[in-house]
Write a protein that holds these residues in place. Structure first.
Motif, mmCIF file in Angstrom:
data_model
loop_
_atom_site.group_PDB
_atom_site.id
_atom_site.type_symbol
_atom_site.label_atom_id
_atom_site.label_comp_id
_atom_site.label_asym_id
_atom_site.label_seq_id
_atom_site.Cartn_x
_atom_site.Cartn_y
_atom_site.Cartn_z
ATOM 1 N N ALA A 84 44.746 31.111 41.517
ATOM 2 C CA ALA A 84 45.101 32.473 41.944
ATOM 3 C C ALA A 84 44.708 32.697 43.401
ATOM 4 O O ALA A 84 45.443 33.334 44.165
ATOM 5 C CB ALA A 84 44.417 33.497 41.043
ATOM 6 N N ARG A 96 41.675 42.674 45.155
ATOM 7 C CA ARG A 96 41.639 41.261 44.749
ATOM 8 C C ARG A 96 40.751 40.441 45.674
ATOM 9 O O ARG A 96 39.998 39.567 45.215
ATOM 10 C CB ARG A 96 43.060 40.691 44.732
ATOM 11 C CG ARG A 96 43.961 41.337 43.688
ATOM 12 C CD ARG A 96 45.357 40.750 43.733
ATOM 13 N NE ARG A 96 45.408 39.430 43.114
ATOM 14 C CZ ARG A 96 46.428 38.583 43.241
ATOM 15 N NH1 ARG A 96 47.486 38.941 43.990
ATOM 16 N NH2 ARG A 96 46.422 37.418 42.652
ATOM 17 N N CYS A 145 43.327 37.533 39.397
ATOM 18 C CA CYS A 145 44.549 36.870 38.919
ATOM 19 C C CYS A 145 45.729 37.809 38.694
ATOM 20 O O CYS A 145 46.865 37.347 38.564
ATOM 21 C CB CYS A 145 44.246 36.114 37.622
ATOM 22 S SG CYS A 145 43.003 34.815 37.831
ATOM 23 N N ASP A 146 45.494 39.111 38.625
ATOM 24 C CA ASP A 146 46.570 40.063 38.338
ATOM 25 C C ASP A 146 47.116 40.646 39.641
ATOM 26 O O ASP A 146 46.436 41.379 40.353
ATOM 27 C CB ASP A 146 46.037 41.183 37.445
ATOM 28 C CG ASP A 146 47.172 42.028 36.852
ATOM 29 O OD1 ASP A 146 48.268 42.034 37.426
ATOM 30 O OD2 ASP A 146 46.947 42.675 35.822
ATOM 31 N N PRO A 155 41.688 30.417 35.614
ATOM 32 C CA PRO A 155 42.808 30.395 36.572
ATOM 33 C C PRO A 155 42.442 30.906 37.970
ATOM 34 O O PRO A 155 43.330 31.071 38.819
ATOM 35 C CB PRO A 155 43.816 31.339 35.910
ATOM 36 C CG PRO A 155 42.955 32.349 35.196
ATOM 37 C CD PRO A 155 41.714 31.614 34.755
ATOM 38 N N ILE A 156 41.169 31.175 38.220
ATOM 39 C CA ILE A 156 40.791 31.828 39.479
ATOM 40 C C ILE A 156 41.169 31.003 40.702
ATOM 41 O O ILE A 156 41.717 31.526 41.685
ATOM 42 C CB ILE A 156 39.279 32.150 39.492
ATOM 43 C CG1 ILE A 156 39.012 33.407 38.666
ATOM 44 C CG2 ILE A 156 38.770 32.352 40.913
ATOM 45 C CD1 ILE A 156 37.557 33.833 38.627
ATOM 46 N N GLU A 176 37.724 37.952 37.066
ATOM 47 C CA GLU A 176 38.826 37.008 36.872
ATOM 48 C C GLU A 176 40.151 37.753 36.686
ATOM 49 O O GLU A 176 41.179 37.377 37.267
ATOM 50 C CB GLU A 176 38.529 36.145 35.644
ATOM 51 C CG GLU A 176 39.561 35.060 35.387
ATOM 52 C CD GLU A 176 39.171 34.213 34.189
ATOM 53 O OE1 GLU A 176 38.870 33.022 34.383
ATOM 54 O OE2 GLU A 176 39.169 34.749 33.055
#
Length: 393
Positions: free
Chosen positions: A215, A185, A176-177, A211-212, A172
């Motif tokens: 994202a 990613r 998300c980053d 939040p995946i 995750e």
């Protein structure tokens, strides 16, 4: 132990264990079939024991492999017993069958023991790589290894390992980053999909609560949208309802210059169309989806025309196979495909389907650059939908 030392240890330890695991499968035979098919289990046992002897320096120094060592010792004892049971009397046959059964059970136990040990080492290595490595290729290699293991099917013991190691949290974080590369990613996103397929009862909730999904949409890569499509197929209506507000972003990807991203977005929208409720389909039409689909379909027709002009065989002489056509021209008849998805949609009432069909035809005419184009696309829509109607009657 640093990352390099860990990798060297794994290279030294895991290959002999994998060889033992492979050899243990040869023991997992039905005892009755061994007798009636003259299967020479002795050869399989001798080969495995020989591998065990070679691996002994590795196995004996690790306390967590004590049970495997014990299984090898038990196998050796049973093999010696089997060699003494060479008669053809009823008593000998019965004892041989019982011994063969015990040997086959050892084969299963050895495979499970080795798999559990290898899984533990790999999960530990995965966590270490995610925490300490700064090299993308090492992270991607670890993520691919995780995805491949998940693809082997559900395993309760392996699930406990990845839950204790908080593997989902690592994935995750990477998805998300935006500080991570797109390569990392994308691979992390594929591993998330692998987790959901591995056990949707456990991991679907984590995906929906986190939040995946958003994202993935924000990433907007071909891979991330393909993963989103995979999640939609598994989670279905709850996910479609959850991403209602993000659908315009997916539709906007139809304007991407990257063909694979454009195709991934279209496939995702088609999957959403079959599950969406009235407000979802209405939103898609309000976002000029039909006009955008007409645009990519028009581009496709141009590509097909160019190939026909440049190719050695004209279109009339060579009708492409369906799979070939879809692969080479993914947007062919995409408006009709969308209409069909709406027609067979699970979230709509019959009256809503009829209303949307008329709305789609109206928007086709409005988005067409000529009466001929409008007539062609309308005919495709009506033909495709009528075929669906006949099939569902």
């Amino acid at each position: 132990m640093d990352e390099a030392e860990q990798e060297v240890e794994n290279q030294h330890l895991l290959p002999p264990l994998e060889a033992l695991k492979k050899a243990s499968k040869n023991l997992q035979s039905n005892p009755i079939s061994i007798i009636y098919n003259n299967y020479d289990i002795s050869t399989a046992i001798e080969a495995l024991l020989e591998l065990g002897t070679k691996a002994d320096p590795v196995i004996s120094i690790d306390p967590s492999l004590f049970k495997l060592n014990q299984l090898l010792s038990n196998l050796k004892t049973l093999f010696e017993k089997l060699e003494k049971l060479q008669g053809y009397g009823l008593r000998s046959l019965l004892h041989r069958q019982i011994t063969n059964y015990k040997i086959s059970q050892i084969g299963y136990a050895m495979e499970a023991e080795i798999q559990a040990y290898v899984d533990q080492k790999n999960v530990q290595s995965f966590v270490k790589t995610m925490e300490e490595s700064v090299e993308d290729d090492k992270k991607v290699k670890a993520l691919m290894g995780l995805e491949n293991r998940l693809g082997q099917g559900f395993d309760k013991q392996y699930q406990q390992l990845i839950l204790r190691a908080k593997v989902f949290s690592f994935l995750e974080f990477m998805v998300c980053d935006s500080k991570f590369s797109n390569w990392v990613r994308d691979q992390a996103a594929l591993a998330v999909l692998g987790l959901v397929k591995f056990n949707k009862d456990v991991f679907v909730g984590l995906v929906l609560m986190g939040p995946i999904v958003r994202a993935l949409i924000q990433m907007g890569s071909s891979c991330s949208i393909q993963v989103l499509t995979g999640l939609v197929k598994i989670i279905r209506t709850p996910l479609v309802d959850d991403i209602n507000g993000e659908i315009p972003r997916i539709i906007s990807l139809l304007g991407s210059e990257d063909l694979s991203t454009k195709a991934a977005a279209m496939n995702c929208l088609l999957e959403i169309a079959i599950l969406g409720r009235e407000e979802v389909i209405g939103l898609m039409l309000e976002e000029d989806l039909i006009k955008k689909l007409m645009g990519v379909q028009r581009l496709e027709v141009g590509l097909q025309s160019n190939e026909d002009e440049n190719g050695s065989v004209c279109a009339e002489e060579r009708e492409p196979k369906m799979e070939e056509s879809v692969e080479k021209f993914p947007f062919s008849r995409c408006v009709a495909s969308f209409a069909v998805q709406v027609e067979v949609g699970e979230g709509l009432e019959q009256g809503e389907k009829r209303a949307f069909k008329l709305e789609i035809l109206k928007r086709v005419r409005e988005a067409s650059v000529s009466d001929a184009e409008a007539a062609t696309v309308v005919a495709e829509v009506l033909d495709y939908v009528s075929v669906v109607d006949r099939c569902t009657c």
